[in-house]
Structure formats: C-alpha cells, structure tokens
Scaffold this motif. Sequence first.
Motif, PDB file in Angstrom:
ATOM      1  N   ASP A  74       0.857  -1.183   0.000  1.00 44.19           N
ATOM      2  CA  ASP A  74       0.000   0.000   0.000  1.00 44.19           C
ATOM      3  C   ASP A  74       0.894   1.234   0.000  1.00 44.19           C
ATOM      4  OD1 ASP A  74      -1.795   2.040   0.546  1.00 44.19           O
ATOM      5  OD2 ASP A  74      -3.028   0.771   1.858  1.00 44.19           O
ATOM      6  N   PHE A  75       0.808   2.043  -1.068  1.00 43.25           N
ATOM      7  CA  PHE A  75       1.669   3.231  -1.160  1.00 43.25           C
ATOM      8  C   PHE A  75       1.426   4.192   0.004  1.00 43.25           C
ATOM      9  CE2 PHE A  75       1.417   2.141  -5.808  1.00 43.25           C
ATOM     10  CZ  PHE A  75       2.751   1.805  -5.965  1.00 43.25           C
ATOM     11  N   SER A  76       0.264   4.050   0.644  1.00 42.73           N
ATOM     12  CA  SER A  76      -0.083   4.974   1.730  1.00 42.73           C
ATOM     13  C   SER A  76       0.380   4.492   3.101  1.00 42.73           C
ATOM     14  CB  SER A  76      -1.596   5.183   1.746  1.00 42.73           C
ATOM     15  OG  SER A  76      -2.006   5.806   0.555  1.00 42.73           O
ATOM     16  N   VAL A  77       1.043   3.365   3.147  1.00 45.13           N
ATOM     17  CA  VAL A  77       1.510   2.869   4.446  1.00 45.13           C
ATOM     18  C   VAL A  77       3.025   2.940   4.518  1.00 45.13           C
ATOM     19  CG1 VAL A  77       1.636   0.863   5.971  1.00 45.13           C
ATOM     20  CG2 VAL A  77      -0.480   1.353   4.720  1.00 45.13           C
ATOM     21  N   GLY A  80       8.140   3.861   8.658  1.00 44.51           N
ATOM     22  CA  GLY A  80       9.393   4.424   9.136  1.00 44.51           C
ATOM     23  C   GLY A  80      10.615   3.718   8.584  1.00 44.51           C
ATOM     24  N   ASN A  81      10.384   2.751   7.712  1.00 45.64           N
ATOM     25  CA  ASN A  81      11.517   2.022   7.157  1.00 45.64           C
ATOM     26  C   ASN A  81      11.599   2.280   5.653  1.00 45.64           C
ATOM     27  OD1 ASN A  81      13.253   0.119   6.076  1.00 45.64           O
ATOM     28  ND2 ASN A  81      12.687  -1.462   7.566  1.00 45.64           N
ATOM     29  N   ASP A  82      12.564   3.115   5.259  1.00 49.92           N
ATOM     30  CA  ASP A  82      12.691   3.496   3.855  1.00 49.92           C
ATOM     31  C   ASP A  82      12.926   2.285   2.958  1.00 49.92           C
ATOM     32  OD1 ASP A  82      12.490   5.946   4.893  1.00 49.92           O
ATOM     33  OD2 ASP A  82      14.336   6.759   4.007  1.00 49.92           O
ATOM     34  N   GLU A  83      13.784   1.378   3.437  1.00 50.09           N
ATOM     35  CA  GLU A  83      14.137   0.220   2.616  1.00 50.09           C
ATOM     36  C   GLU A  83      12.912  -0.642   2.321  1.00 50.09           C
ATOM     37  OE1 GLU A  83      16.577  -0.528   0.645  1.00 50.09           O
ATOM     38  OE2 GLU A  83      17.082   1.508   1.315  1.00 50.09           O
ATOM     39  N   GLU A  84      12.107  -0.830   3.372  1.00 48.17           N
ATOM     40  CA  GLU A  84      10.914  -1.641   3.222  1.00 48.17           C
ATOM     41  C   GLU A  84       9.960  -0.996   2.201  1.00 48.17           C
ATOM     42  OE1 GLU A  84       7.945  -2.582   6.587  1.00 48.17           O
ATOM     43  OE2 GLU A  84       9.853  -3.559   7.155  1.00 48.17           O
ATOM     44  N   TYR A  85       9.848   0.335   2.305  1.00 48.14           N
ATOM     45  CA  TYR A  85       8.952   1.063   1.400  1.00 48.14           C
ATOM     46  C   TYR A  85       9.449   0.920  -0.036  1.00 48.14           C
ATOM     47  CZ  TYR A  85       5.662   4.650  -0.161  1.00 48.14           C
ATOM     48  OH  TYR A  85       4.643   5.314  -0.798  1.00 48.14           O
ATOM     49  N   ARG A  86      10.761   1.124  -0.211  1.00 49.03           N
ATOM     50  CA  ARG A  86      11.328   1.011  -1.564  1.00 49.03           C
ATOM     51  C   ARG A  86      11.148  -0.391  -2.122  1.00 49.03           C
ATOM     52  NH1 ARG A  86      15.818   4.246   0.283  1.00 49.03           N
ATOM     53  NH2 ARG A  86      15.524   6.389  -0.442  1.00 49.03           N
ATOM     54  N   GLU A  87      11.277  -1.369  -1.248  1.00 52.81           N
ATOM     55  CA  GLU A  87      11.088  -2.755  -1.662  1.00 52.81           C
ATOM     56  C   GLU A  87       9.643  -2.948  -2.166  1.00 52.81           C
ATOM     57  OE1 GLU A  87      12.705  -6.015  -2.795  1.00 52.81           O
ATOM     58  OE2 GLU A  87      13.870  -4.425  -1.803  1.00 52.81           O
ATOM     59  N   GLY A  88       8.701  -2.303  -1.464  1.00 54.20           N
ATOM     60  CA  GLY A  88       7.298  -2.375  -1.876  1.00 54.20           C
ATOM     61  C   GLY A  88       7.082  -1.732  -3.235  1.00 54.20           C
ATOM     62  N   MET A  89       7.706  -0.566  -3.435  1.00 55.31           N
ATOM     63  CA  MET A  89       7.605   0.101  -4.739  1.00 55.31           C
ATOM     64  C   MET A  89       8.108  -0.833  -5.842  1.00 55.31           C
ATOM     65  SD  MET A  89       9.115   3.854  -3.593  1.00 55.31           S
ATOM     66  CE  MET A  89       9.369   4.530  -5.223  1.00 55.31           C
ATOM     67  N   LYS A  90       9.217  -1.491  -5.544  1.00 56.45           N
ATOM     68  CA  LYS A  90       9.840  -2.375  -6.530  1.00 56.45           C
ATOM     69  C   LYS A  90       8.915  -3.556  -6.849  1.00 56.45           C
ATOM     70  CE  LYS A  90      14.183  -4.825  -7.244  1.00 56.45           C
ATOM     71  NZ  LYS A  90      14.605  -5.989  -6.473  1.00 56.45           N
ATOM     72  N   THR A  91       8.328  -4.121  -5.800  1.00 57.54           N
ATOM     73  CA  THR A  91       7.433  -5.262  -6.002  1.00 57.54           C
ATOM     74  C   THR A  91       6.299  -4.894  -6.946  1.00 57.54           C
ATOM     75  OG1 THR A  91       7.905  -6.019  -3.772  1.00 57.54           O
ATOM     76  CG2 THR A  91       5.933  -6.921  -4.824  1.00 57.54           C
ATOM     77  N   PRO A 125      10.455   9.428  -9.346  1.00 60.11           N
ATOM     78  CA  PRO A 125      10.395   8.468 -10.457  1.00 60.11           C
ATOM     79  C   PRO A 125      11.343   7.295 -10.215  1.00 60.11           C
ATOM     80  CG  PRO A 125      10.417  10.678 -11.321  1.00 60.11           C
ATOM     81  CD  PRO A 125      10.590  10.805  -9.832  1.00 60.11           C
ATOM     82  N   PHE A 126      10.836   6.093 -10.427  1.00 57.01           N
ATOM     83  CA  PHE A 126      11.600   4.891 -10.106  1.00 57.01           C
ATOM     84  C   PHE A 126      11.281   3.774 -11.083  1.00 57.01           C
ATOM     85  CE2 PHE A 126      11.312   0.649  -8.209  1.00 57.01           C
ATOM     86  CZ  PHE A 126      12.610   0.458  -7.752  1.00 57.01           C
ATOM     87  N   SER A 127      12.305   3.032 -11.477  1.00 55.53           N
ATOM     88  CA  SER A 127      12.071   1.809 -12.231  1.00 55.53           C
ATOM     89  C   SER A 127      13.319   0.947 -12.164  1.00 55.53           C
ATOM     90  CB  SER A 127      11.730   2.114 -13.694  1.00 55.53           C
ATOM     91  OG  SER A 127      12.824   2.707 -14.335  1.00 55.53           O
ATOM     92  N   THR A 128      13.153  -0.335 -12.397  1.00 52.31           N
ATOM     93  CA  THR A 128      14.289  -1.226 -12.577  1.00 52.31           C
ATOM     94  C   THR A 128      14.284  -1.631 -14.041  1.00 52.31           C
ATOM     95  OG1 THR A 128      13.172  -3.344 -12.265  1.00 52.31           O
ATOM     96  CG2 THR A 128      13.780  -2.139 -10.263  1.00 52.31           C
ATOM     97  N   PRO A 129      15.353  -2.277 -14.515  1.00 50.98           N
ATOM     98  CA  PRO A 129      15.402  -2.614 -15.948  1.00 50.98           C
ATOM     99  C   PRO A 129      14.261  -3.519 -16.403  1.00 50.98           C
ATOM    100  CG  PRO A 129      17.573  -2.857 -14.957  1.00 50.98           C
ATOM    101  CD  PRO A 129      16.619  -2.602 -13.826  1.00 50.98           C
ATOM    102  N   THR A 130      13.641  -4.233 -15.475  1.00 48.90           N
ATOM    103  CA  THR A 130      12.582  -5.154 -15.904  1.00 48.90           C
ATOM    104  C   THR A 130      11.223  -4.763 -15.336  1.00 48.90           C
ATOM    105  OG1 THR A 130      13.041  -6.566 -14.012  1.00 48.90           O
ATOM    106  CG2 THR A 130      14.140  -7.118 -16.079  1.00 48.90           C
TER     107      THR A 130
END
Lengths: 493, 285
Positions: A74-77, A80-91, A125-130
């Motif tokens: 959930d983008f709205s949750v 306090g953990n940036d890494e966890e959030y970024r991991e969610g964005m990636k997923t 803005p964020f993306s990975t190669p795939t």
Amino acid sequence: MNGLICFTNCLLPREDGSLVEQDLWIDERRGVILDAQRTFFLRKERPDRIVDLGGNILSPGFMDIQINGAYGFDFSVYDGNDEEYREGMKTVAEKIVETGVTSLVPTLITQEKSLYPKILNLLRPFSTPTSANLLGWHAEGPFIQLAKRGAHAPQFLVPAHEQFASLEAVYGAANLADREDWLMETGDTDAVGVRIITAAPEIDGVMAAVEETVKRGVVFSIGHSIASTDIATAAVQRGARLITHLFNAMPQLHHRDPSIIGLLGASPHLSAPMSPKRVAHTHAPLARSDSLTRRLRAAEQESPKAASEAFDDLLTPPQTPIFANRDSELHLQKGKVTDMAFERPFYELIVDGIHSHPNSVRLAYTAYPEGCILITDAMKILDPHLRDGVHEWRDGKRFVKEGDKLYLEGTDTLAGSVVTLDKCVRNFSRFTGCSLGEAIKCATYNPAKCLGIEAKKGTLRPGADADLVVLDRKGYVQSTWVKGKEVWRKNAA
Amino acid sequence: MRLIIRDDPTSVGEYIGNYIAKRINDFKPTPENPFVLGLPTGSSPIPTYKHLIKLVKEGSLSFKNVVTFNMDEYVGLPRDHSESYHTFMFREFFSHIDIPPSQVNILDGNAKDLIGECNAYEARIKEFGGIELFLGGIGEDGHIAFNEPGSSLASRTRIKTLAYDTILANARFFNNDIAAVPRMALTVGVATVLDSREVVVVVSGQRKALALSKAIEEGVNHLWTLSALQMHPWALIVVDEDATAELHVKTVKYFKSIERVQDEVEAMHDALRAKGIEEPVGSME
C-alpha cells in the motif's frame, strides 16, 4: 545482431484511436521507438530481429495514473523504514507489468500531515530494468471535502488557509519545487516525472493555490469535492486539468447545477471571455452546496464514522442562473462548435462495472471522448492471482473480495477497486461500444497527454520510450515490453 | 516487344511479380554479382510490389543480393515528406522485404549540387555493370520516369521540369494545392532506361489507354517518350484490359496470339544463357 527489432504482422493504435496494419521498429539497446524510414535511409540499417505478432495489437504500454497499491503493498503505508517502502515500490513495479501497465502514478490517500514530505520524497520516479515506471506521485488529499471524503480519514483533512504556502507546508516545499528542480533532485533530468494533486477547490485557500501549483508543473485535479458549477469552472480556468474518479466523491449530476460532472459538457455560452453577466439571483446556484454545507456543519458536531461514505447531496434543487442575452452573430457552419475560452479537463473513470454504471461511462465518453482516462484506483489487494474470499487489510479490518467487488467485511461498503487496467480497457470497449483502439487510447495517449508526457509515453511516436503491450483481438495481454525488453510473457496454456 | 494483357491490376501485379522473381532467382545473385533492378513509384506498380512482398514473406524470393536504382525523386521535397519517393518506396516496398539499406539507391532531390548528384547516379549504375531489369510505369502523357513529352530520347539522368499535366495529376497528393506540388524532379533519362538489359513496363487503367496506343501503335516520338521502347531489344509491357481501350482490335489479337509462345522464348533465352551467350532474344517481330 544490431539491436534493432521489427514488430511485424500487427495492428498499431494511433493517437486518433484508429488501428493500422503497420510494422514498428524499436532500438532494443536505447529502449526507444525508431523512425523506421530514417533508420533505413540515414542510418542504413534494418532490424536484424523480426518479431511476428500473428495479427495481434501492439499498443503503447498502459498508464495508470491513480493506483493506491497492489500485490500486498500500500503506497499509503509507511512504517518508518525506507528500505521496506522502496522494496514495496519495486514489487509493484515489477509485478504490475502482467496487467499491461508500464507506467503508473502511485497514489497516496490522505495521511497524517507529518508523513507527506517523507513519503512524497520516496516516491520520486523509479524503475528497474525489468519493471514498469513509477512516474512520481498522486497526492489525493488532504485538502478535500469532508462530505465527500470516501475512505479518507476525516481527522486528517485540512483547509489551506495560507493558500499555496499551506500546500508547501503539508507536502514539503522540496516536493513542490519547479519541475526542472524537482527532476534534477532525481538525478536524471531526462527522466519522465509527474506529480498530481487531487483537492477540492471549494476548500478555503485551495482555489487561490491552483495557479501556483500548476506553474510548478504539478497537475491539479478536482476531486472529493462538492464544488458548484461556478467554482469548478473557475478552477479549470485557473489551470486544473483533471477530474479525479468522475462520478465518485462528487455531487451527482443535477441539471440545474451540474457541478463537476457538468464540466464535460461545458457550454461555450458560459466559458467565453465575454461571458454574459448574471442578471439576478447571484447566489442561487450555490444553494445546493449551501444546503449541504449547513447540514455538514451539523454533522461535524457528531463524530463522523470512518467507514461512512458520503452525505446525500441535497434536498432542494437549486435554480439555474439567469443570464443576460447576448446578441452576437450566430455561426453558420454545420458540425463546428463555437470556440471555448478554456479546454475541458480530462477525467478519470473507474471502469470496473461497479464504481460507475455502463450507461454513465458511455454518457461521459460521448460527452468528451478526448478527455477520457481509464484508471484502476486499485487497493493494495490488487493481484490478478488472488482468490475470492476474506483477506486482511489493516487495523484489524478485513476485506471480502468477490470478483472485482471489494467490501469491508460485515458491511456492504465498497472498499475500493481490485480491477486490473487491461480489464478496464476491455470493459470500456464493451460499455461504450467503442473500438478496441479507442479504448486503448484512453489508457495510453489520453493520460500521457493530460500529464504532458505524450512525447515519451503512451504513444508510438519515434523517440518515445519503447514501453509496449501486445494484446490479442479480445484485449488480453500476451506480452509486455519495457524500454525495448520483453519483461513479461503469457504462459502458453 | 511483348505485350501481355491481364484482366485487372491485381493479375498484372502477380504476373510481373512472378516474372521478376523468376529473373532474380534464375540469375542466382551473389554479393559479388548482385542483380541490379530499376524501380518506379506511382499507383500502377503497387500490385506488383504487393506480390513481390508476398513472395519474400513466403520465402521463395530474397532481395539480399539485389541492388536497386529508383527512377526519380522530386527536387526540394523533404525526404520524410509523405509524398516523397523515398517515403513511397519505404512504405510500399522496402520496409516489407529483406533488402539491405546500403543496396538501395534513390536520387537525392535535396543535394546541394543537383547536376553532380545526377552524374554520380549514372556513374554508380555503371559501377554495377548497368541495370539488369528496369521496371517502369507511365504517365497519362506517356512519360517514362519523369521524361515528359519533348524529352530527348537520348537523355541521361538530369534535372527535369515537370509538365503541367503531371503537376495537375499530382496535385491530389498535395491537398489539391497546385502551388504545393514540386516543379522539378531528378530523373533517369530515356537512354538510361534503354541501356538496361531488359525493360518491363506496367500500364493499368483506362486513363493510360491513349498513351499505350501512342507508344506501341505509332512511331517513335519524343512527345510520347515510352515509344522509345520500340528501339529496345528486350521489352515487356504488361497491361490490364482497361488500358487496351484505345488499341486496335488487331493489335490486341496479335499480342494475345504470341503470348502462348512466351514460355518457349523464355526457355530459349535460358538455354542461351546457360551456354554463356548473352545476346537477348526477346524480340518477336
């Protein structure tokens, strides 16, 4: 191999909604669409690799400009953990491609004030190669109307007494920097990045902030609002160019004060620079919102229930304002419509067959086809592989998923959408009767144009990013390509 | 000269497409010894291109070892313009076949030195040992390439002013704006076409009927430049029924009667080739 690919035996959607049988050449290494003729005559090259699409449709990748989450994130949750959030964005970015989406704008529902600067900063803005591209952010709230708050937490809604400064105070000044500066921070000035704010123009200070917001390169969208026709029109004249999930969280269409929905039919008579002056009852058109505002004040005394949706709109129909006659010459050209002083705004539609009736979808599209944008407004539970049944949400609440319907457990309150965008495209073509090419346009070119990125995304123009989706003639996703690389393919059944 | 008559433009295209495919395949082109093909633009050759594309997609024909020279190009029209002959050739033909771009030659109508461009084009054709087969179409005024009425029958590649008829006919491609139609073109000359070892001309539609009659039933005349084909030893004209409207019944009957020996002529030609005798034997007269 020279890294060029020719897609052949396929139909290409054009920006006017038509489909043409034509090849498409892309540069796999640079990840862009090529001008085939220039490549042939000037670069003296032709693709070494040919992909025969067997008569399927090769569309620009779909773009979802309002999506709250997916695949359990959930983008709205933010815990306090940036890494966890970024991991969610990636997923989300990596999995969403199976629905044909190659670009999306993560949407943040109303938050506790102090969380905004942090989360918006993470949503660059964020993306990975795939993966699909996360293009930036869509902040839905907190400057919205209590009466039309939907699932937003009432205690976090705020007015903008200080106008634009209030917006800066909430979202963080860095996140509202001028477009160039904001993209510079991202480190890649070539990157495509967008920001959208959904707010209610009738909330104190919001109207005065529209122009500055737009000047910074942020798209202003009208939503969760009870703006009267006058107010909604004024917001558009100041630069608002989008309506958030049309029909939902706004007054229903009333013929005497058509409010936000009525913008789709904006009359040249009222929009012209020399608009006729009202002769009487200046405040009459506001009666509808006035009556609502009164009841609202009463309601505020009680503590609002979090799950309750909206108030009934009104008791007394307002009067249509009376305008002075104008006596200019009438034009004689059949089919032409008098120029308008402003462009009608784009509008988002959730075409899951639940949030808007097929008739309403067709009515809106017929009124203004060029402005139509399909969105999912999906919740984190969105996942085409998820079975029907009961699922955990948050704060001990649970969802019941039934096909594309999503309820809070034990209620009949709609808890958001779980429809995928490719299904919206299919639904839309069925609901409106339009061609698949025209439906595709509403999930590609129209949103890109609304965001001002139609040279790079949502199009097959030479120079645009080679983000593509292959659809069969029924509109089902066969494969998805990002930056010239195939990132997802349907398993041969 | 041979004249082949088919029912409609599609059949004409299939006939010529198969003919050219056979010529290329019999030639057995290699990178060192490519087949050199001259190509036209216009609506008449489109069915031929369609059929050639089909043969390539089926795998029975390849342009990997074919070098092409186009007949003409407008002067001053941007290469990317929707009506330029670069655009036409790419859209209708080159994008669909397997020809390497480096083997495609089209006159550059935007060259600074137009005369130099024309001379270099002639020189390049010579470098490849001349054109093996030139496919052409004609205008309503009987022009071949942009060799308008009055062009020298000994002309070479050069700058040419378009006839008013041609400008009017082409205005439909430029929003009917006569002022927008280019006034000049670069074109191969009549002699450039006649120099090729074989010439195949496609003529379809009633509007071309008078030009066809003038070209084959009357004398060699620079007012109908296609008539110069009468001087070529190995020429083939393929037409549809509509294009025969102005021909004498006698002419049509004669050419129909000789068509059946076409295969024998072809076989004889092949046999001679096999023996290393390069003399063309196409003329039936």
